[in-house]
Structure formats: structure tokens, C-alpha cells
Motif scaffolding. Structure first.
Motif, PDB file in Angstrom:
ATOM      1  N   PRO A   1       3.651  -6.585   6.977  1.00  0.00           N
ATOM      2  CA  PRO A   1       3.090  -7.653   6.139  1.00  0.00           C
ATOM      3  C   PRO A   1       1.916  -8.321   6.849  1.00  0.00           C
ATOM      4  O   PRO A   1       1.887  -8.398   8.080  1.00  0.00           O
ATOM      5  CB  PRO A   1       4.255  -8.630   5.964  1.00  0.00           C
ATOM      6  CG  PRO A   1       5.475  -7.887   6.376  1.00  0.00           C
ATOM      7  CD  PRO A   1       5.042  -6.854   7.363  1.00  0.00           C
ATOM      8  N   VAL A   2       0.968  -8.807   6.073  1.00  0.00           N
ATOM      9  CA  VAL A   2      -0.206  -9.476   6.635  1.00  0.00           C
ATOM     10  C   VAL A   2       0.250 -10.614   7.539  1.00  0.00           C
ATOM     11  O   VAL A   2       1.145 -11.390   7.191  1.00  0.00           O
ATOM     12  CB  VAL A   2      -1.112 -10.013   5.510  1.00  0.00           C
ATOM     13  CG1 VAL A   2      -2.261 -10.824   6.093  1.00  0.00           C
ATOM     14  CG2 VAL A   2      -1.654  -8.855   4.685  1.00  0.00           C
TER      15      VAL A   2
ATOM     16  N   ALA B   1      -3.022   1.166  10.078  1.00  0.00           N
ATOM     17  CA  ALA B   1      -3.785   1.945   9.101  1.00  0.00           C
ATOM     18  C   ALA B   1      -3.803   1.186   7.771  1.00  0.00           C
ATOM     19  O   ALA B   1      -3.560   1.743   6.704  1.00  0.00           O
ATOM     20  CB  ALA B   1      -3.186   3.336   8.926  1.00  0.00           C
ATOM     21  N   CYS B   2      -4.100  -0.102   7.860  1.00  0.00           N
ATOM     22  CA  CYS B   2      -4.105  -0.964   6.674  1.00  0.00           C
ATOM     23  C   CYS B   2      -5.424  -0.834   5.915  1.00  0.00           C
ATOM     24  O   CYS B   2      -6.434  -0.387   6.467  1.00  0.00           O
ATOM     25  CB  CYS B   2      -3.874  -2.413   7.087  1.00  0.00           C
ATOM     26  SG  CYS B   2      -2.379  -2.680   8.062  1.00  0.00           S
ATOM     27  N   TYR B   3      -5.407  -1.243   4.654  1.00  0.00           N
ATOM     28  CA  TYR B   3      -6.572  -1.173   3.764  1.00  0.00           C
ATOM     29  C   TYR B   3      -6.977   0.278   3.498  1.00  0.00           C
ATOM     30  O   TYR B   3      -8.156   0.588   3.315  1.00  0.00           O
ATOM     31  CB  TYR B   3      -7.771  -1.928   4.349  1.00  0.00           C
ATOM     32  CG  TYR B   3      -7.750  -3.446   4.182  1.00  0.00           C
ATOM     33  CD1 TYR B   3      -6.550  -4.140   4.071  1.00  0.00           C
ATOM     34  CD2 TYR B   3      -8.928  -4.174   4.149  1.00  0.00           C
ATOM     35  CE1 TYR B   3      -6.547  -5.517   3.934  1.00  0.00           C
ATOM     36  CE2 TYR B   3      -8.923  -5.561   4.005  1.00  0.00           C
ATOM     37  CZ  TYR B   3      -7.721  -6.225   3.900  1.00  0.00           C
ATOM     38  OH  TYR B   3      -7.726  -7.595   3.755  1.00  0.00           O
ATOM     39  N   LEU B   4      -5.971   1.160   3.434  1.00  0.00           N
ATOM     40  CA  LEU B   4      -6.249   2.561   3.100  1.00  0.00           C
ATOM     41  C   LEU B   4      -5.376   3.014   1.936  1.00  0.00           C
ATOM     42  O   LEU B   4      -5.045   4.195   1.816  1.00  0.00           O
ATOM     43  CB  LEU B   4      -5.999   3.458   4.329  1.00  0.00           C
ATOM     44  CG  LEU B   4      -6.906   3.236   5.536  1.00  0.00           C
ATOM     45  CD1 LEU B   4      -6.473   4.118   6.698  1.00  0.00           C
ATOM     46  CD2 LEU B   4      -8.371   3.496   5.183  1.00  0.00           C
TER      47      LEU B   4
ATOM     48  N   ASP C   1      -6.588   1.234  -3.593  1.00  0.00           N
ATOM     49  CA  ASP C   1      -7.922   0.667  -3.831  1.00  0.00           C
ATOM     50  C   ASP C   1      -8.962   1.349  -2.952  1.00  0.00           C
ATOM     51  O   ASP C   1     -10.097   1.574  -3.381  1.00  0.00           O
ATOM     52  CB  ASP C   1      -7.922  -0.846  -3.606  1.00  0.00           C
ATOM     53  CG  ASP C   1      -7.412  -1.268  -2.232  1.00  0.00           C
ATOM     54  OD1 ASP C   1      -6.815  -0.430  -1.532  1.00  0.00           O
ATOM     55  OD2 ASP C   1      -7.591  -2.447  -1.875  1.00  0.00           O
ATOM     56  N   TYR C   2      -8.565   1.708  -1.716  1.00  0.00           N
ATOM     57  CA  TYR C   2      -9.496   2.447  -0.853  1.00  0.00           C
ATOM     58  C   TYR C   2      -9.782   3.828  -1.432  1.00  0.00           C
ATOM     59  O   TYR C   2     -10.945   4.252  -1.505  1.00  0.00           O
ATOM     60  CB  TYR C   2      -8.917   2.587   0.556  1.00  0.00           C
ATOM     61  CG  TYR C   2      -9.821   3.366   1.490  1.00  0.00           C
ATOM     62  CD1 TYR C   2     -10.773   2.716   2.253  1.00  0.00           C
ATOM     63  CD2 TYR C   2      -9.758   4.760   1.576  1.00  0.00           C
ATOM     64  CE1 TYR C   2     -11.635   3.418   3.095  1.00  0.00           C
ATOM     65  CE2 TYR C   2     -10.610   5.471   2.407  1.00  0.00           C
ATOM     66  CZ  TYR C   2     -11.548   4.799   3.155  1.00  0.00           C
ATOM     67  OH  TYR C   2     -12.410   5.496   3.969  1.00  0.00           O
TER      68      TYR C   2
ATOM     69  N   GLU D   1       0.811  -1.217   0.000  1.00  0.00           N
ATOM     70  CA  GLU D   1       0.000   0.000   0.000  1.00  0.00           C
ATOM     71  C   GLU D   1       0.846   1.270   0.000  1.00  0.00           C
ATOM     72  O   GLU D   1       0.316   2.361  -0.225  1.00  0.00           O
ATOM     73  CB  GLU D   1      -0.918  -0.001   1.230  1.00  0.00           C
ATOM     74  CG  GLU D   1      -1.945  -1.117   1.204  1.00  0.00           C
ATOM     75  CD  GLU D   1      -2.686  -1.295   2.522  1.00  0.00           C
ATOM     76  OE1 GLU D   1      -3.716  -1.983   2.524  1.00  0.00           O
ATOM     77  OE2 GLU D   1      -2.224  -0.755   3.552  1.00  0.00           O
ATOM     78  N   LEU D   2       2.144   1.147   0.235  1.00  0.00           N
ATOM     79  CA  LEU D   2       2.999   2.328   0.300  1.00  0.00           C
ATOM     80  C   LEU D   2       3.104   2.982  -1.075  1.00  0.00           C
ATOM     81  O   LEU D   2       3.391   2.327  -2.074  1.00  0.00           O
ATOM     82  CB  LEU D   2       4.398   1.941   0.791  1.00  0.00           C
ATOM     83  CG  LEU D   2       5.410   3.092   0.870  1.00  0.00           C
ATOM     84  CD1 LEU D   2       4.958   4.153   1.867  1.00  0.00           C
ATOM     85  CD2 LEU D   2       6.797   2.563   1.221  1.00  0.00           C
ATOM     86  N   ASP D   3       2.862   4.286  -1.126  1.00  0.00           N
ATOM     87  CA  ASP D   3       3.059   5.059  -2.342  1.00  0.00           C
ATOM     88  C   ASP D   3       3.307   6.515  -1.952  1.00  0.00           C
ATOM     89  O   ASP D   3       3.319   6.871  -0.761  1.00  0.00           O
ATOM     90  CB  ASP D   3       1.874   4.926  -3.309  1.00  0.00           C
ATOM     91  CG  ASP D   3       0.531   5.335  -2.701  1.00  0.00           C
ATOM     92  OD1 ASP D   3       0.513   6.025  -1.661  1.00  0.00           O
ATOM     93  OD2 ASP D   3      -0.513   4.961  -3.279  1.00  0.00           O
TER      94      ASP D   3
END
Length: 312
Positions: free
Chosen positions: A32-33, A291-294, A297-298, A11-13
Motif C-alpha cells: 500500500p502507498v 514495481a509500482c505504477y505498472l 493504466d500504465y 494494480e494486481l491483476d
């Protein structure tokens, strides 16, 4: 006072880095998950580190004054399943009295401890930076500790600390001032009673089973009382130096039931600010939140998440 978010590596960008800057967040943890396949997701993260895109993101973060660290359930990567199968006496004994290679290992087995400690050194060398703080957590599971004759008198908290002390000693042989957290989480929420932490072990408090709709110190909330009632003993045992909160205010993976597509994040800023004030009053020096799933795609579904309550 340091603040940080923990996000999944994929998710890092640049947008995430800019959000950190705008929120005055000066640390970003890559997580990581976890779960049964944590060794595989950790390996995928290491592969990302060698890509040109990730190298550019590391450079951008450095220019923005954002430190990047890793916080991960690393035990199954450090001690692979095939190694446990090769040496059955390294396996933990479950509550039914059976040797099993499902989670963690027997911390009374010195050979297994040595193997894990040296694996931690090898993993540190694979990180593309030289962090002072790195989190190599144990397996992400409940009832995951050993009940063999030698371990039976040791609480889960004491067993975790034995493993962390061994890792830290090996890591400090190559990185003399590295810090390693004790994760107060699941059965390891109570402070250890029999094992003392080596210098460089600090407290990381992760109240996973809390009620996020109520302040963590709400006396009328039994879930939060069960989580935070150990804090005084933990801080007394480990001290305030480097003490870290790892809370779940922005953990959209949790709120989405760990299923994609992500749900829209709804955070009560009053809870965030009340909790942070409470943690600071206790002497915590580092405040962080999953702060995962942000990620992208979110944002494609809902736009930028509102992280403003985390700005100190």
C-alpha cells in the motif's frame, strides 16, 4: 534464490501474475502507498482482500506457484493517531524536545510497545493467507525517531529493532515460525549497535537514495557509496539467512514523482544485472524490486513494461 516484485494492491491483476510467471518471479509483494496516509491505504488493501475478484487472483497465484505477501508501512495503522493523542507519553520527542504524534512513537514506553505488538497480531489475523514472511515497517519518514531522555542514547536503528523485537515476540506466540524484516532505510541504514535481534528478524536492505543510473557498488558514485557502505556491517549483524534486497530498478512510482499518469519506464538492464550479481556475491538470498505504477493504466499508455532483466 527468490525474486519478487512489490506492487500497489490495486494494480494486481491476471496480467501481472502472468508477467511474474514469464519472468520466473516466484513472490509478489503487495505494498500500500506509504506516507502520511499509510494507515488509510492499508485499510483499503484489507477491504480489497474480501472481494470476489481478489479471491480469484489469490487462487490463480496459488495455482501458478506465486506466493503473495504484504510489505507495508504499518506503524500508523498499528498505533492510530487518536491513541497517541489519548496517551501523550506514548508520543516520541522530536529534536526540538517536543512531544509529537507525527511519526512512530517512544519505544521506551512499554505500554506503547505492548499496544503495537498486539495490534500486529490483530493485523496478521486480517491477512487472507498465513505468510511466513510479512513486513510491518515503521512510518515512512525521516527524522521520525524519539529523542526523549530514555531514547536519546538509542540510534534510529536500535529503536527500530526494539519495536520489531516486540512485534515479533507477539506474532510468534500465534505463528511460531513467522519472519519479520528489519528495514535498512533512511536513518536506519547503519546496523544497530546496542540491541540484538530476536530469532526471526532478518535484514531487508532498501537503498532509497541511490543513483539508479549507476551500479550500487560503483566506487565513483557518492550517492551509492553512502547507501551500500553499510552492507558489510548489516550482513555481519543480521546474518545472511533470509537476507533481502529491496531495490528500486522498476519503481515507476518513484520515477514518475509519485504522480499519475505514470511516466514511461526506462530501465538499464546492465545496471539491474550488475547489481543483482553484486548482491548475490554478498550472500543475499532474496532479490526484490518495487514495481509500482505498472498496472493497467500504465499498460494502456505504453504497453507491457520490459521486465526481462530481472529474470535470473
Amino acid at each position: 534464490m527468490c525474486t519478487s516484485f512489490l506492487i500497489h494492491p490495486e494494480e494486481l491483476d491476471s496480467i501481472w501474475l502472468e508477467q511474474c510467471k514469464q519472468t520466473h518471479v516466484n513472490h509478489l509483494g503487495l505494498h500500500p502507498v506509504g506516507g502520511k496516509n499509510a494507515n488509510e491505504t492499508l485499510e483499503k488493501m484489507l477491504a480489497l482482500f474480501s472481494t470476489p475478484e481478489y479471491q480469484q487472483l489469490f487462487n490463480q497465484a496459488a495455482q501458478m506457484g506465486i506466493d503473495i505477501t504484504c510489505e507495508m508501512h504499518a506503524l500508523r495503522y498499528l498505533l492510530p493517531q487518536e491513541q497517541l493523542e489519548k496517551y501523550p507519553d506514548w508520543q516520541r520527542v522530536n529534536q526540538q524536545g517536543e512531544r509529537t504524534s507525527d511519526y512512530n512513537f517512544c519505544c521506551s514506553n512499554q505500554d506503547a510497545l505492548n499496544y503495537v505488538a498486539q495490534s500486529a497480531v490483530a493485523l496478521l489475523h486480517r491477512l487472507p493467507f498465513a505468510p511466513r514472511r510479512v513486513a510491518f515497517w515503521l512510518d515512512d519518514a525521516q527524522d521520525a525517531f524519539c529523542h526523549c531522555e530514555k531514547c536519546a542514547h538509542l540510534s534510529p536503528s536500535d529503536q527500530q529493532l526494539i519495536i520489531l523485537n516486540a512485534m515479533l515476540d507477539a506474532l510468534r506466540a500465534v505463528h511460531s515460525n513467522i519472519l519479520l524484516p528489519y528495514l535498512a532505510y533512511y536513518e536506519a541504514l547503519p546496523a544497530p549497535t546496542q540491541i540484538k535481534p530476536h530469532e526471526g528478524i532478518y535484514l531487508e536492505f532498501a537503498p532509497y537514495k541511490r543513483d539508479i543510473t549507476r551500479p550500487i557498488n560503483d566506487p565513483g558514485c557518492p550517492e551509492n557509496e553512502q547507501q551500500h557502505r553499510h552492507l558489510a556491517d548489516l550482513l555481519k549483524f543480521f546474518g545472511q539467512a533470509h537476507a533481502t534486497v529491496l531495490d528500486y530498478w522498476y519503481d515507476n512510482s518513484l520515477f514518475s514523482g509519485y504522480q499519475k499518469p505514470p511516466k514511461e519506464l526506462h530501465v538499464d538492464p546492465r545496471i539491474v544485472k550488475t547489481d543483482i550479481a553484486y548482491y548475490r556475491s554478498l550472500g543475499f538470498q532474496h532479490i526484490s524490486s518495487f514495481a509500482c505504477y505498472l498496472g493497467a493504466d500504465y499498460r494502456a499508455l505504453y504497453g507491457l513494461p520490459d521486465l526481462s532483466a530481472f529474470r535470473l
